[in-house]
Design a protein around this motif. Structure first.
Motif, PDB file in Angstrom:
ATOM      1  N   PRO A 167       5.129  62.215  55.933  1.00 27.44           N
ATOM      2  CA  PRO A 167       6.272  61.155  55.347  1.00 27.44           C
ATOM      3  C   PRO A 167       7.507  62.062  56.210  1.00 27.44           C
ATOM      4  O   PRO A 167       8.285  61.171  56.666  1.00 27.44           O
ATOM      5  CB  PRO A 167       6.214  61.747  54.235  1.00 27.44           C
ATOM      6  CG  PRO A 167       5.277  62.297  53.493  1.00 27.44           C
ATOM      7  CD  PRO A 167       4.343  62.902  54.837  1.00 27.44           C
ATOM      8  N   HIS A 168       7.593  63.261  56.535  1.00 23.19           N
ATOM      9  CA  HIS A 168       8.739  63.775  57.428  1.00 23.19           C
ATOM     10  C   HIS A 168       8.333  64.759  58.400  1.00 23.19           C
ATOM     11  O   HIS A 168       8.344  65.964  58.304  1.00 23.19           O
ATOM     12  CB  HIS A 168       9.768  64.582  56.333  1.00 23.19           C
ATOM     13  CG  HIS A 168      10.196  63.784  55.228  1.00 23.19           C
ATOM     14  ND1 HIS A 168      11.281  62.822  55.108  1.00 23.19           N
ATOM     15  CD2 HIS A 168       9.707  63.560  53.882  1.00 23.19           C
ATOM     16  CE1 HIS A 168      11.280  62.228  54.110  1.00 23.19           C
ATOM     17  NE2 HIS A 168      10.339  62.735  53.075  1.00 23.19           N
ATOM     18  N   PRO A 169       7.723  64.279  59.364  1.00 20.53           N
ATOM     19  CA  PRO A 169       7.228  65.171  60.506  1.00 20.53           C
ATOM     20  C   PRO A 169       8.047  65.823  61.210  1.00 20.53           C
ATOM     21  O   PRO A 169       7.746  67.053  61.635  1.00 20.53           O
ATOM     22  CB  PRO A 169       6.627  64.032  61.368  1.00 20.53           C
ATOM     23  CG  PRO A 169       7.298  62.744  61.291  1.00 20.53           C
ATOM     24  CD  PRO A 169       7.837  62.539  59.728  1.00 20.53           C
ATOM     25  N   ASP A 170       9.193  65.519  61.424  1.00 18.06           N
ATOM     26  CA  ASP A 170      10.231  66.435  61.997  1.00 18.06           C
ATOM     27  C   ASP A 170      10.617  67.548  61.283  1.00 18.06           C
ATOM     28  O   ASP A 170      10.640  68.696  61.664  1.00 18.06           O
ATOM     29  CB  ASP A 170      11.712  65.860  62.343  1.00 18.06           C
ATOM     30  CG  ASP A 170      11.511  64.613  63.360  1.00 18.06           C
ATOM     31  OD1 ASP A 170      10.844  64.724  64.424  1.00 18.06           O
ATOM     32  OD2 ASP A 170      12.028  63.447  63.082  1.00 18.06           O
ATOM     33  N   ALA A 171      10.806  67.348  60.017  1.00 15.13           N
ATOM     34  CA  ALA A 171      10.746  68.580  59.057  1.00 15.13           C
ATOM     35  C   ALA A 171       9.789  69.380  58.788  1.00 15.13           C
ATOM     36  O   ALA A 171       9.873  70.688  58.930  1.00 15.13           O
ATOM     37  CB  ALA A 171      11.353  68.149  57.680  1.00 15.13           C
ATOM     38  N   ALA A 172       8.488  69.082  59.046  1.00 18.56           N
ATOM     39  CA  ALA A 172       7.295  69.573  58.965  1.00 18.56           C
ATOM     40  C   ALA A 172       7.220  70.421  60.091  1.00 18.56           C
ATOM     41  O   ALA A 172       6.909  71.735  60.357  1.00 18.56           O
ATOM     42  CB  ALA A 172       6.163  68.728  58.875  1.00 18.56           C
ATOM     43  N   ALA A 173       7.616  70.157  61.408  1.00 19.63           N
ATOM     44  CA  ALA A 173       7.587  70.716  62.661  1.00 19.63           C
ATOM     45  C   ALA A 173       8.522  71.820  62.631  1.00 19.63           C
ATOM     46  O   ALA A 173       8.261  72.931  63.136  1.00 19.63           O
ATOM     47  CB  ALA A 173       7.582  69.712  63.764  1.00 19.63           C
TER      48      ALA A 173
END
Length: 80
Positions: free
Chosen positions: A23-29
């Motif tokens: 859902p929030h790939p940038d935050a996960a990265a």
């Protein structure tokens, strides 16, 4: 041979996580890069930074929006 660019690596990771449906790939990265920069496991990282281990896990699974990541996590993510 040049060193990898941390920002590019994060972008590539975010792209992969996006394809996997996070859902929030940038935050996960960012969360994964931050913990990776310390070399700690998830539980040790949470303890070292006074974070709830569940928050760390949720952030790394892309369940926490970027603007809700703890400041220390964002600050630890390598940028260059």
């Amino acid at each position: 041979m040049t060193s990898p660019d941390p920002a590019r690596l994060r972008e590539r990771l975010a792209r992969q996580l996006r394809q996997e449906g996070y859902p929030h790939p940038d935050a996960a990265a960012v969360a994964l890069a931050a913990r990776g920069s310390t070399g700690l496991g998830a539980a040790a990282f949470a303890r070292a930074h006074g974070l709830d281990p569940d928050l760390v896990a949720r952030a790394e699974r892309g369940l926490v929006p970027l603007d809700e990541l703890p400041v220390c996590v964002v600050a630890l993510a390598p940028t260059a």
